[in-house]
Design an enzyme around this catalytic site. Structure first.
Site, PDB file in Angstrom:
ATOM      1  N   GLY A 160     -66.622  36.566  10.849  1.00  0.00           N
ATOM      2  CA  GLY A 160     -67.183  37.746  11.522  1.00  0.00           C
ATOM      3  C   GLY A 160     -66.258  38.945  11.543  1.00  0.00           C
ATOM      4  O   GLY A 160     -66.626  40.041  11.134  1.00  0.00           O
ATOM      5  N   ALA A 161     -65.029  38.725  12.023  1.00  0.00           N
ATOM      6  CA  ALA A 161     -64.124  39.851  12.178  1.00  0.00           C
ATOM      7  C   ALA A 161     -62.728  39.320  12.476  1.00  0.00           C
ATOM      8  O   ALA A 161     -62.559  38.129  12.721  1.00  0.00           O
ATOM      9  CB  ALA A 161     -64.582  40.750  13.335  1.00  0.00           C
ATOM     10  N   MET A 162     -61.743  40.232  12.451  1.00  0.00           N
ATOM     11  CA  MET A 162     -60.359  39.792  12.649  1.00  0.00           C
ATOM     12  C   MET A 162     -59.598  40.799  13.497  1.00  0.00           C
ATOM     13  O   MET A 162     -59.645  42.006  13.245  1.00  0.00           O
ATOM     14  CB  MET A 162     -59.704  39.629  11.257  1.00  0.00           C
ATOM     15  N   GLU A 163     -58.837  40.244  14.446  1.00  0.00           N
ATOM     16  CA  GLU A 163     -58.206  41.057  15.491  1.00  0.00           C
ATOM     17  C   GLU A 163     -56.836  41.615  15.120  1.00  0.00           C
ATOM     18  O   GLU A 163     -56.009  41.836  16.019  1.00  0.00           O
ATOM     19  CB  GLU A 163     -58.087  40.212  16.765  1.00  0.00           C
ATOM     20  N   GLU A 220     -55.182  35.540   8.939  1.00  0.00           N
ATOM     21  CA  GLU A 220     -55.305  34.343   9.772  1.00  0.00           C
ATOM     22  C   GLU A 220     -56.107  33.281   9.005  1.00  0.00           C
ATOM     23  O   GLU A 220     -57.142  33.625   8.440  1.00  0.00           O
ATOM     24  CB  GLU A 220     -56.012  34.656  11.093  1.00  0.00           C
ATOM     25  N   GLU A 226     -62.923  40.957  19.555  1.00  0.00           N
ATOM     26  CA  GLU A 226     -61.712  41.318  18.797  1.00  0.00           C
ATOM     27  C   GLU A 226     -60.816  42.239  19.627  1.00  0.00           C
ATOM     28  O   GLU A 226     -59.599  42.124  19.606  1.00  0.00           O
ATOM     29  CB  GLU A 226     -62.071  41.977  17.460  1.00  0.00           C
ATOM     30  N   HIS A 229     -58.802  40.335  22.156  1.00  0.00           N
ATOM     31  CA  HIS A 229     -57.670  39.602  21.575  1.00  0.00           C
ATOM     32  C   HIS A 229     -56.371  40.409  21.667  1.00  0.00           C
ATOM     33  O   HIS A 229     -55.290  39.839  21.546  1.00  0.00           O
ATOM     34  CB  HIS A 229     -57.934  39.308  20.092  1.00  0.00           C
TER      35      HIS A 229
HETATM   36  N1  B3K Z   1     -59.333  35.144  14.762  1.00  0.00           N
HETATM   37  C1  B3K Z   1     -60.358  35.370  13.793  1.00  0.00           C
HETATM   38  C2  B3K Z   1     -60.750  34.149  13.039  1.00  0.00           C
HETATM   39  C3  B3K Z   1     -59.935  33.874  11.847  1.00  0.00           C
HETATM   40  C4  B3K Z   1     -60.533  32.759  11.041  1.00  0.00           C
HETATM   41  C5  B3K Z   1     -59.666  32.379   9.933  1.00  0.00           C
HETATM   42  N2  B3K Z   1     -60.246  31.370   9.064  1.00  0.00           N
HETATM   43  C6  B3K Z   1     -61.568  35.963  14.392  1.00  0.00           C
HETATM   44  C7  B3K Z   1     -61.748  35.726  15.834  1.00  0.00           C
HETATM   45  O1  B3K Z   1     -61.924  34.636  16.305  1.00  0.00           O
HETATM   46  O2  B3K Z   1     -61.674  36.666  16.560  1.00  0.00           O
HETATM   47 ZN    ZN Z   2     -61.333  35.201  18.243  1.00  0.00          ZN
END
Ligand code: B3K
Ligand code: ZN
Length: 877
Positions: A268-271, A128, A305, A308
Site C-alpha cells: 500500500g505505502a511506505m513510511e 523495508e 503512514e 509511523h
Molecule cells: N511499513 C510498510 C510495509 C513494508 C512492507 C515490506 N514488505 C507499510 C506500512 O505498514 O505502513
Molecule cells: Zn505500517
C-alpha cells in the site's frame, strides 16, 4: 528445487550489531542504463557488542556490482575483502574508520520492486524490510541507526524533481552539466526508512502549523495527469497531523513532509522518514473514479503512514521479530483515527469482520505464527494480518485494560523513554506497566502464543438469589511448532439484557453498572453477577473486546433480541451474523447431502424490523444486511465445500430478497437521490444502504429493478454508484451485464485505477468460460505483469470465482500455480502472497484438497525464491 534450501533465523539468536554507522553519505548518479551508487559510511565498533575482533560483514544483493571499496583513504585490494552469499566481508578493521564503496545497479531491470527501481518514468525506492541491501553494501538491520546525507545527480530535464529524506540543503550543477541536489535527514534512522525519488512530477503544495506554532511544508507529488486527484489525501494528512497532536501529543518534527504516488508498488505505502511513498491506488481520489471504500482507504493509509513518524520512525524496532511493535500499534492508531473521523461502530464492524475472515484463517493455517514470531526464513512473508491486525487487537486490549487516560500516560512514557531508539515489544509493555501500575506480565503472552482462542460461555441464573453466573472456558488450538497452549489474559466487556432487550443493571465486584469489564485469565473462570432481577440475555465481548471465537448457545430469539436492541452496536451486527451463520450452516449441510434447500428463516423478521427502523445509521443497516461472506463461511467450516457454500448463500439471499421485496425496493428508492458527491460518513452510509438494497431487489428479477440498475449504471455521478450497479448486474446475471462491462471499459480505459477494478470484476465472474476469460485478461492491453495492482486484480479476482477457481477438475489451481511459478522469478514478494489460497489445502473437501496439494508440490519442484519456498514448504509439512 535448489540444492541447499534457505534456512530460518531465530529471535533467540539476536545479538547487538558488532559495528555502528554514525553517518551515512550516499551519492546516486542516476541513469537509464547504469546507476552508480557511492557510499561513505562513518563506522565504529559497537562498544556494547563485546566482540572486538569480529570481521565487518555488510549485507548486499545479487544484482549489485561492486566496483571498489576503500578503508579511510586506502583502496582495498581484492585479497583484503571477500564476497560470499551477497555479503561483503572485511576481516581487518580499525576501531573507527570511513568505509567507501562504489556499486553499480540497474534499477530499470529491477522487477522485484525492492531497493531502487523504476516505475513509469521515475526512479523510486522501497527499502523495508531488507531492500536497502540491493542499493549498496550496508548493515541492513533496524537497530543500526545513522544520520543520512544523500546527493542525487541526474539530468534535470528528465528528472526535474529529485527527493530524499529530510531537508534539501544544497543544489547545483556538476561539471558534466547534470543537476545535483543534496538532502540531509537530521534524525538517525535505520536504512529501511531511506527513500529516493526522481522524476518529472507535478506537486500540490500546502502547509500545516503544528501545536507549537511551527509551519511545516506539505507536498504531494504525482505524475502530472494525476495531480488533480490529491486534494482528499492532503486533507487527510492535515487531519492526521492534528489528530496525533490531540490524541497522542505527537508533533511533526521536520520542516517538510512529502508524499509521492507511484504506480508499481508491492504493497500500500511506505513510511520513509519525511518522504512517504504510496501506491497510487492508496493516494489518488476523485468522485468520478474512486469508490467510497477507496476514499476511506486513502484516508486510513495516509494516516497510518503519517502516524509511523512516531510509532516506527522516532521509536523503531530492534529487529524484525518486533515488527508488530510498530505495525500493530500504528494500525490501532489508524483504526481509532478513522473511527473518530466517521462512525466508531461501523469502523469496528469492518475491522473485526476482516480480522475474523482473514486473520483467523491465517492463524488456523500452516503459516500461523505469534504476533511476535520466533523465527522466519523471509521477513517479507511476515507482513501479515497476524502482525498487523491481531497486533492492533493486542494494543486495543491494553487500552481496554488500562482505560484511555492511563493508556495515554503509557504511550507518552514509551515515546519519551525510547525516542531515537530501536526497541522491543517488551519495552512497549514495560512502558504501559510503569505508567499505569497495571501488571501486564500474564497479558504479554499474547505476543508469543499463536492461534485463535476458542472461548466457551455457559451460564446459570438463580432466580431466588438474583445471581447470574457466567462460566468462561478458553482453549487455544495447536499451531505449527506450538503444540501446547496456556490461558491468556483478556478483557471481556459484558452487558446483560432483559427479554425485551433493555439493559439490566447487575452488581459485579461491588459495582452496579449496566456494563462490566471482566479480567479473564484462567483456563476456566466463573463470574458472578448479583442483583440481577430476571434471567438475562448476555451480550458478551462487546465491541469484540478480545480476538477470540466465542461459543455460546444462543437461541434464535436471543439473537433477534440482541440484533434489534443491544446498546452495543457491534454486538447487534455480530448477533445478526451469528443468526445468518446458523441458517447458512443448515443450508450448506443440505447442499452437501444433495437435498433441495429449504429453511424457515428467522432473519426475515430481523431484517424487516431493521428496514423499518429509521433511527438506525444506514451504514449499520447495510452491514447487518450483508450476509456472511464466502470467505468467512470457509473459515468457519471444518471442511470447505466452496460450491455448496455459494449455493447456500444464494438460496438465503434469494429468500430474503423475495420475502422483503417491497421493503428493499422502497428503501432503495428513498435513498436514490441525485446529489453532488461527498465522501462524508452520512453520504457514504446512504450509498452503502442504497446499493445493498439494490442488490437484494435485483435478486427478485423484478423488471423495475432491472431498469433501476441500468439507470444507475448510466446516470451515476460517482464511481461508488456506477461500480455498484455494474457489480450487481454482473453478479446477478443482468441481461445487459456484458454490455455494461464493455461500456465501462470504453469509458475508463485511460484511468488505470478504474481499469483495475474492471479487471478484477471481469476475472471474478461465475461463468462456464471463466478460465478462458482470465487467460484472455492476462494478455489484454490493460494488463502488465510488472504492475502488482494489475496482478492482484486479475488473480485476486479469479480467486473469488468459485466455479472457476475451485473447479473440481483442478484447472483453476493449476492456472494459479502457473502464475506463481512465473512471478517467483520476477517478483518473489507478490508470488509469495499469491500462494495464500493454496495453503488452505488441508481444509478443502477431499476432491479439491488433493488437487491443491498437487499444485503445491509442482511449485515446490521449481527453483524457488526464499519467499515462495517458505510458504510452500511450510504448507506441505
Ligand atoms: N511499513 C510498510 C510495509 C513494508 C512492507 C515490506 N514488505 C507499510 C506500512 O505498514 O505502513
Ligand atoms: Zn505500517
Amino acid at each position: 528445487m535448489k540444492e541447499s534450501q534457505p534456512s530460518a533465523i531465530y529471535l533467540k539468536d539476536y545479538q547487538v550489531p558488532p559495528f555502528l554507522i554514525d553517518k551515512t553519505e550516499l551519492t546516486f548518479d542516476l541513469d537509464e542504463t547504469t546507476t552508480v551508487v557511492t557510499s561513505r559510511l562513518h563506522m565504529r565498533r559497537n562498544p556494547a557488542s563485546g566482540k572486538s575482533t569480529q570481521p565487518l560483514i555488510l549485507d548486499g544483493g545479487p544484482d549489485m556490482k561492486l566496483i571498489g571499496v576503500a578503508m579511510d583513504d586506502y583502496q582495498l585490494p581484492p585479497e583484503e575483502y571477500r564476497l560470499i552469499d551477497d555479503k561483503l566481508i572485511i576481516t581487518a578493521t580499525a576501531d573507527e574508520f570511513l568505509l567507501t564503496c562504489e556499486t553499480l545497479i540497474e534499477p530499470q531491470n529491477n522487477t522485484r520492486l525492492e531497493g531502487l527501481y523504476r516505475s513509469s518514468s521515475m526512479f523510486c525506492t522501497q527499502c523495508e524490510a531488507e531492500g536497502f541491501r540491493h542499493i549498496t553494501y550496508y548493515l541492513d538491520r533496524p537497530d543500526v541507526m545513522s544520520v543520512f546525507t544523500t546527493t542525487i545527480i541526474a539530468d534535470s530535464k528528465r528528472y526535474p524533481v529529485m527527493l530524499s529524506n529530510g531537508n534539501e540543503i544544497e543544489r547545483g550543477m556538476t561539471d558534466e552539466g547534470k543537476t545535483f541536489v543534496v538532502w540531509q535527514d537530521p534524525f538517525p534512522k535505520p536504512a529501511y526508512l531511506f527513500a529516493l525519488v526522481a522524476g518529472d512530477l507535478a506537486v500540490k503544495d500546502d502547509h500545516f502549523v503544528t501545536m507549537s506554532g511551527r509551519k511545516v511544508a506539505l507536498q504531494i507529488f504525482t505524475e502530472s495527469h494525476n495531480i488533480d486527484k490529491v486534494d482528499y489525501a492532503m486533507e487527510a494528512l492535515k487531519l492526521s497531523m492534528r489528530w496525533d497532536e490531540e490524541v497522542y501529543g505527537r508533533e511533526y518534527d521536520l520542516d517538510i513532509f512529502m508524499i509521492v504516488a507511484v504506480d508499481d508498488f508491492n504493497m500500500g505505502a511506505m513510511e520513509n522518514k519525511g518522504l512517504n511513498i504510496f501506491n497510487s491506488s492508496c493516494l489518488l481520489a476523485s468522485p468520478e473514479t474512486t469508490t467510497d471504500d477507496a476514499y476511506l482507504r486513502v484516508e486510513a493509509i495516509v494516516a497510518h503512514e503519517y502516524f509511523h513518524n512516531w510509532s516506527g520512525n522516532r521509536v523503531t524496532c530492534r529487529d524484525w521479530f518486533q515488527l508488530s511493535l510498530k505495525e500493530g500499534f500504528t494500525v490501532f492508531r489508524d483504526q481509532t483515527f478513522s473511527a473518530d473521523m466517521h462512525s466508531e461502530t461501523v469502523k469496528r464492524v469492518e475491522d473485526v469482520s476482516f480480522l475474523k475472515t482473514a486473520q483467523f484463517a491465517e492463524d488456523a493455517g500452516p503459516m500461523s505464527h505469534p504476533v511476535r514470531p520466533s523465527s522466519f526464513i523471509e521477513i517479507s512473508n511476515f507482513y501479515t494480518l497476524t502482525v498487523y491486525e491481531k497486533g492492533a487487537e493486542i494494543v486495543r486490549m491494553i487500552h481496554t485494560l488500562l482505560g484511555a487516560q492511563k493508556f495515554r500516560q503509557g504511550s507518552d512514557l514509551y515515546f519519551e523513554r525510547h525516542d531515537g531508539q530501536a526497541v522491543t515489544c517488551d519495552d512497549f509493555i514495560a512502558a504501559m506497566e510503569d505508567a499505569s501500575g497495571v501488571d501486564l506480565s500474564h497479558f504479554s503472552r499474547w505476543y508469543s502464543q499463536a492461534g485463535t482462542p476458542v472461548v466457551t460461555a455457559k451460564d446459570e441464573y438463580d432466580a431466588e438469589q438474583g445471581i447470574y453466573r457466567l462460566t468462561l472456558t478458553q482453549e487455544t488450538p495447536e499451531t505449527p511448532n506450538q503444540p501446547t497452549k496456556l490461558p491468556l489474559h483478556m478483557p471481556v466487556r459484558v452487558g446483560l439484557l432483559d427479554e425485551n432487550g433493555n439493559e439490566l443493571a447487575a452488581g459485579y465486584q461491588g459495582d452496579a453498572s449496566v456494563e462490566h469489564v471482566l479480567d479473564f485469565t484462567q483456563a476456566s473462570q466463573v463470574f458472578e453477577f448479583t442483583d440481577v432481577r430476571e434471567c438475562p440475555v448476555p451480550s458478551l465481548y462487546r465491541g469484540f473486546s478480545a480476538p477470540v471465537k466465542l461459543r455460546y448457545d444462543y437461541s434464535s430469539e436471543n439473537l433477534l433480541t440482541l440484533m434489534s436492541a443491544d446498546s452495543d452496536g457491534f454486538n447487534r451486527w455480530s448477533s445478526a451474523q451469528q443468526l445468518a451463520v446458523n441458517e447458512l450452516t443448515q443450508l450448506i449441510e443440505q447442499a452437501k447431502s444433495g437435498v433441495e434447500l429449504s429453511i424457515h428463516s428467522q432473519l426475515v423478521k430481523g431484517f424487516k424490523r431493521l428496514l423499518s427502523d429509521e433511527s438506525l445509521d444506514p451504514a449499520m443497516v447495510a452491514l447487518i444486511l450483508a450476509l456472511p461472506s464466502q470467505a468467512y463461511l470457509s473459515e468457519l467450516a471444518t471442511s470447505i465445500y466452496p460450491a455448496e457454500i455459494k449455493q447456500a448463500r444464494a438460496h438465503l439471499k434469494a429468500l430474503l430478497a423475495n420475502s422483503l421485496k417491497d421493503e428493499f425496493k422502497k428503501t432503495y428508492q428513498s435513498l436514490n437521490t441525485q446529489v453532488d458527491y461527498e465522501a462524508t460518513a452520512t453520504e457514504i452510509a446512504r450509498r452503502s444502504l442504497k446499493n445493498t438494497t439494490l442488490s437484494y431487489w435485483l435478486e427478485t428479477a423484478d423488471e423495475q429493478a432491472l431498469v433501476a440498475v441500468a439507470e444507475q449504471f448510466s446516470n451515476a455521478n460517482n464511481m461508488t454508484d456506477q461500480f455498484a450497479a455494474l457489480s450487481i448486474a454482473v453478479q446477478n446475471s443482468h441481461p445487459q451485464a456484458d454490455t455494461f462491462m464493455d461500456a465501462f471499459y470504453q469509458q475508463w480505459q485511460n484511468e488505470p485505477l478504474v481499469v483495475n477494478k474492471w479487471l478484477m470484476l471481469s476475472a471474478s465472474q461465475e461463468r462456464p468460460d471463466a478460465l478462458d476469460v482470465v487467460t484472455g485478461l492476462m494478455s489484454h492491453p490493460a494488463f502488465d505483469l510488472k504492475n502488482p495492482n494489475k496482478v492482484r486484480s486479475v488473480l485476486g479476482g479469479f480467486g473469488q470465482s468459485v466455479s472457476a477457481f475451485h473447479n473440481l477438475d483442478g484447472s483453476g489451481y493449476a492456472f494459479l500455480a502457473d502464475q506463481i511459478i512465473v512471478l517467483n522469478k520476477r517478483n518473489p514478494q507478490i508470488a509469495s502472497r499469491l500462494c495464500t489460497p493454496l495453503t488452505r489445502w488441508k481444509k478443502m473437501q477431499p476432491e479439491l484438497s488433493s488437487k491443491m496439494k498437487a499444485q503445491l508440490e509442482r511449485i515446490m519442484a521449481e527453483e524457488l525464491s526464499k519467499d515462495v519456498y517458505e510458504v510452500i514448504s511450510k504448507s506441505l509439512l
